[in-house]
Design a protein around this motif. Sequence first.
Motif, mmCIF file in Angstrom:
data_model
loop_
_atom_site.group_PDB
_atom_site.id
_atom_site.type_symbol
_atom_site.label_atom_id
_atom_site.label_comp_id
_atom_site.label_asym_id
_atom_site.label_seq_id
_atom_site.Cartn_x
_atom_site.Cartn_y
_atom_site.Cartn_z
ATOM 1 N N GLU A 110 -0.483 3.134 -2.303
ATOM 2 C CA GLU A 110 0.475 4.421 -1.999
ATOM 3 C C GLU A 110 0.977 4.018 -0.553
ATOM 4 N N PHE A 111 0.245 4.190 0.247
ATOM 5 C CA PHE A 111 0.475 4.357 1.917
ATOM 6 C C PHE A 111 0.938 2.858 2.320
ATOM 7 N N LEU A 115 4.563 2.947 1.755
ATOM 8 C CA LEU A 115 5.134 4.190 2.484
ATOM 9 C C LEU A 115 5.100 3.898 4.101
ATOM 10 N N LEU A 116 4.067 3.335 4.630
ATOM 11 C CA LEU A 116 4.284 3.132 5.910
ATOM 12 C C LEU A 116 5.357 2.347 6.437
ATOM 13 N N SER A 125 1.565 13.715 -3.672
ATOM 14 C CA SER A 125 1.201 12.781 -2.481
ATOM 15 C C SER A 125 -0.112 13.045 -2.494
#
Length: 712
Positions: A334-335, A338-339, A560
């Motif tokens: 997920e991240f 996202l980053l 989230s």
Amino acid sequence: MRRRSYNVMGLFISAVAVTTADSVRAQDVAMQIDEVVVTAQKREERLIDVPQSVSVMSPEDLQKLSATQFRDFANTVPGLNFTTSGPGSTQISMRGVTAGTDVNQTVAVYVDDIPYGSSTSFGRSGRYTPDGSLFDLERIEVLRGPQGTLYGASSMGGLLKYVSRAPGLDGFSGRILGSSSSTAHGSENYNVAGVLNVPLATDNAAVRVSGYYTRDGGYVDNPALGDADVNHAELHGVRADFMLTPSDELTVRLIAESQSISRDGTPEVDFTATAGGRPVLGSLRQSRQVTEPFDQDFRLVAGTVDYDFGSALLTSITSYQETRTENRFDISAEFVPLLAQVGLGTFNGVGLSDEPSTDKVTQEIRLTSQGLATVEWAFGAFYTREESDRESEMLVLDSARQPVPNIFYTLSAPSEYEEYALFGNITWRLTDNFDITGGLRYAHNRQSYTQFGSGIFIDSQPTVRSSEGVSTYLANARYHLNEYAMVYGRFATGYRPGGPNFVARDPATGSPLAPPTFDSDRLKSYEVGYKAETADGRFGVDIAAYYVDWVDIQVFDASSALGGLMNGDSASVRGGEATLTARPTSGLTLSANGSYSTARRSGIDTDGQYSAALIVDYAFLSVPAYTPFMGATVRHVSERGNAITTTTPQELPDYTTVDLRAGADIGDLRIQLFGRNIFDTRGRLSLVTSGGKPVFSILQPRTIGISLSADF
């Protein structure tokens, strides 16, 4: 357990047979049957007399299953469900009272009269349940339905109660156990345990000391990091129990306990997101860019004092416990995107640590009537003070897999929880066969929470305080058809505390991802049941049906990975459980149980879910000093709906497992060969999402082993 001997044999259970006392006919062969006595209502009672749905696991039941952990016996108990990411990280639910991912527990866990774990979401008791030894127990009691009147908050779904074996004053004794097994597609497992009971120089004191070590070999691989058997785990602990009886009226019991759990990862496997998804890398493989170690330490000291006034028993229970957990999750799926999306760079992996700790003091004092009287009563007071702290931070790896400075997320969140409660119940025997019970508990809690945060995804929040008073109620009606049969009706309520909330923020907009507080959720439960056994105890039946109304459900906001808690809508659950036992001939024991439930949430009915277990054991009783035995356990769990926080079209598929065992009792020595999940079924135990894709925890594959135990 108490034993009783009969020279009679009952007819098979039926509505007529069990409600007609003279349907029992004499037989020539005596048979020794265990009469089960429980403390579900905080007083000793025959199981058949308790006006609620209760299951009991005896030490013999656990030994038959070669059970060393909660997972090994849980799916043989009707209405008891669980999801797990490995030892120490298990979420327990009963009768469908779960939101899928419960940060705060819905089932309370007790050892004797001591509550384990935090009462709030900050201690993460819904996610991290201590997984202690099953070696030296008197029994396990599983109480279904809300237990808020006698046991307080966070027992709205039920109660799991481990009853320890008290030190014995009558002589030196002990027991040792060892087992070794091999898991298909994995590695070796070992378990050793021992207990020693030592009376002291005086005739009124004894100490009982036990210890254990368990090694789970693991069976899931992570080829992304070249790691095999990443869910390898080690569990070990010791317990010391001292009992003193300075007079016939006074008993003092002091205990100290320590247990630790350590594992390298989880038994989770990645699946495709399509309906009827398939494993991405293989049936026992996962892809993690960041390792997911888990460590948990639990320490407890407690003292219980009983004073017998004759007509009443005064009991005081004092405890202090510490729980320290360190866990890390891989949130790369997920991240990492996202980053990159918010322009912070391209990274190889992102991990999130979760390190809750709780120091908890409890004090309960109660006075309980004794003896058969027209009116029975119990009154008490309870106090707890908990200090929890949740530490968390991100671990971000660059393209060379080296950590980069953490400018993203660092959290320190101390909190306090304090609760006072008064409780009581009264049973009025209107006739010799009919009685009613009323119970009430009033609890008042105060909470405070401070959030110290830094980074792109989190900031600090001022101290938030809350105060809440909650009442829970209980009403029972019980009618004894005769000494061996009873019908009952039960109404009970339960709740989980609300309070301050963890709040992260959206990196793009800066807006908070959760409200600053959330409310308690509450439920009402309606239950009717029927319990009966034949006079000789050879045949028994226990049937219950229930309806649960649950409002303001506490749910985890899964929009989230850093989401907090919020109150959702309401739901209703209806269902039932049944257990049948039979000992038609000497040496043969049959037990069958099942449960069924269906829920309605947001006006939508879910598909019914059911589970069933059949347990068969036969002992060859021809030679007293040498008793061969054999047995089998068949368990089936139906397809279950996915967690309400899951957005993929996946469900947990049904699965069936078969366990076999055979061995012999040779004097005080028992040798047992066992095979768990002998058909190597890939049962899926829990479902979460990672980056929008489903991740399932997989049942332990076929495990074959041998165990030896000896009493002395």
